[in-house]
Design an enzyme around this catalytic site. Structure first.
Site, mmCIF file in Angstrom:
data_model
loop_
_atom_site.group_PDB
_atom_site.id
_atom_site.type_symbol
_atom_site.label_atom_id
_atom_site.label_comp_id
_atom_site.label_asym_id
_atom_site.label_seq_id
_atom_site.Cartn_x
_atom_site.Cartn_y
_atom_site.Cartn_z
ATOM 1 N N SER A 253 0.846 -1.196 0.000
ATOM 2 C CA SER A 253 0.000 0.000 0.000
ATOM 3 C C SER A 253 0.883 1.248 0.000
ATOM 4 C CB SER A 253 -0.900 -0.003 1.228
ATOM 5 O OG SER A 253 -0.113 0.278 2.367
ATOM 6 N N LYS A 254 0.216 2.390 -0.023
ATOM 7 C CA LYS A 254 0.926 3.678 -0.123
ATOM 8 C C LYS A 254 2.022 3.830 0.937
ATOM 9 C CE LYS A 254 -2.457 6.383 -2.570
ATOM 10 N NZ LYS A 254 -3.812 5.852 -2.396
#
Ligand code: GLU
Length: 484
Positions: A253-254
């Site tokens: 994820s980010k």
């Protein structure tokens, strides 16, 4: 095997995640390996989640990697439209068919009732699911709702007995008890299909032979299989591709850095490298081969080599691969790829200079974006550095000054610096005459010309800087040492 038709079916909710694009890559490779078709279909029935340029971001990601689709929303094809929001009549027709068969039913339950039902189920510690109220509703009650024009949804009447076996070509067979499957909504009250209905109808009507999608959809798979059975349609082969995890084993994820192909592109990763790297996330030919060109991937990609367990995204490996592909490139091609990074940083905009830079940086960069920090000194008007840097080890100001003046005399003789080797020989001679070691002489010259003790190759830098800029920098260094 009948014609292979695979589809990538993203929802236009933003720049696609590398996990999605990896699935698209598997689709593409399977289509190209078999001479089949790769189809792009936009799943835009959840209009709340949609972003304005979602489709462009999807297409830009595929185009960057060269994953050309054979049918899609922009180019059409024999089974269009390829955007779900343009296919509403097809979904309506399909549910009407199911309702007529008794395989689906109208449900008039209000959101308030459903909420209340869920709360009670939760309080009893039960899984939340529809309680069948409308499935067995008397005809006159139904008619009354219809007369009143009450909002309704369509639900699948899932068999309450028996089992269903799901075939997944990655995970094998999975058998589920039908009674555990909810009477899912197929058509919402706004007339839009749910994902479950739309995906089944479209995969069927578009004659999809193989469905590949992320593991997160495996829990929906029973619903889809039951829906295929309700329609009496043949089920395409399905494979749920394991997720991509970050090194900490959480879903990528980010928090872990870039997650979209477009971000990787902007950071200076090459399409060749990403293609190779993504293909190896969850697929392997054997236990040793790492490097694959597009053609080699197309040739060797088969579904039985897709791995069962999640792949881990190893940034160091991606950097290594990217560096490898950069080194494989011709100087001309590398210059072409570097130019946008140089232009965006406001450094230069001409291919000629980028072409001179290419061989100097080829062995030194892992990502194209690194060119900016490596080469910025070449384009600066004035260099900022401490004059003490000019005086190297076992040197003093006087010896340094003598060295720089001698270099100046050599460099002044030439009108341009294309003949680097010849100039370098003369510079070496000059150093020798002064009794300076190459390291001492060229060290001072490097700082004078680049402002750094470590830089791209000196003579290459001098060539790019050209006569005027080089001599100006040299004169300034000399003046600094003279205390001016
Ligand atoms: N629209 C779904 C997604 O974006 C597609 C899942 C599928 O391929 O069936 O994840």
């Amino acid at each position: 095997m009948s014609e292979v038709r695979v589809r990538f079916a993203p929802s236009p909710t933003g720049a696609p995640h590398v996990g999605n694009i990896r699935t698209a890559l598997f689709d593409y490779l399977w289509a190209r390996h078999t001479g089949g078709k790769f189809i792009l279909r936009v799943e835009d029935t959840d209009q709340k989640r949609e972003v304005e340029n979602g489709l462009e971001l999807i297409m830009a990601s595929l185009r960057f990697l060269g994953l050309a689709w054979d049918e899609g929303p922009d180019i059409g094809g024999p089974y269009g439209p390829y955007r779900q929001s343009d296919r509403l009549p097809l979904y309506h027709q399909a549910v009407e068919e199911l309702v007529a068969k008794g395989a689906a039913y109208y449900c008039y339950c209000t959101p308030e009732r459903l909420e209340q039902m869920r709360k009670e189920q939760q309080a009893r510690g039960e899984a939340t699911r529809y309680d069948y109220r409308c499935r067995y509703m008397a005809a006159d009650e139904c008619a009354a709702h219809e007369r009143a024009g009450d909002p309704k949804v369509v639900r699948l009447a899932v068999p309450r007995e028996g089992t269903t076996t799901l075939h997944d070509f990655i995970h094998g067979d999975i058998t589920i008890a039908n009674k555990d499957v909810d009477d899912q909504v197929l058509l919402k009250s706004d007339g839009f299909p749910t994902y479950h209905l739309a995906v089944v109808v479209d995969d069927h009507l578009m004659k999809i032979s193989h469905v590949m999608r992320g593991d997160e959809w495996i829990s929906s798979f029973p619903k889809h299989v039951l829906l295929y059975e309700a329609f009496g349609w043949e089920i395409p082969q399905h494979g749920h591709v394991p997720n991509i995890l970050a090194p900490d084993k959480k879903k990528l994820s980010k928090r872990h850095g870039a997650t979209s192909v477009l971000q990787f592109r902007d950071e200076g990763y090459l399409a060749e490298a990403l293609l190779n790297f993504l293909a190896r996330l969850g697929w392997s030919l054997d236990d040793k081969s790492e490097l694959f060109t597009r053609d080699q991937l197309i040739q060797t990609f088969t579904l039985d080599k897709i791995e069962h367990s999640p792949a881990v995204f190893d940034h160091a490996k991606l950097d290594w691969m990217n560096g490898y592909y950069i080194r494989q490139m011709s100087d001309d091609e590398l210059a072409h790829r570097l130019l946008p990074f140089l232009t965006r940083a406001g450094l230069i905009a001409d291919h000629g200079t980028a072409r001179l830079l290419a061989p100097l940086v080829k062995e030194r960069v892992k990502k194209l974006s690194e060119i900016v920090a490596l080469a910025d000194y070449l384009f600066a008007d004035d260099l900022e550095y401490d004059s003490k840097l000019l005086i190297g080890q076992k040197m003093d100001a006087l010896a340094t000054l003598a060295g720089l003046r001698a270099a100046q005399a050599v460099l002044e003789k030439y009108s341009e610096y294309a003949e680097e080797e010849k100039i370098e020989v003369e510079l070496r001679d000059a150093a020798e005459k002064l009794g300076l070691k190459n390291l001492q002489f060229f060290g001072a010259l490097r700082v004078a010309v680049t402002g750094k003790t470590v830089s791209l190759p000196l003579m290459g830098s001098v060539q790019i800087l050209g006569r005027e800029k080089t001599l100006r920098r040299l004169a300034r260094a000399i003046a600094m040492l003279e205390g001016k």
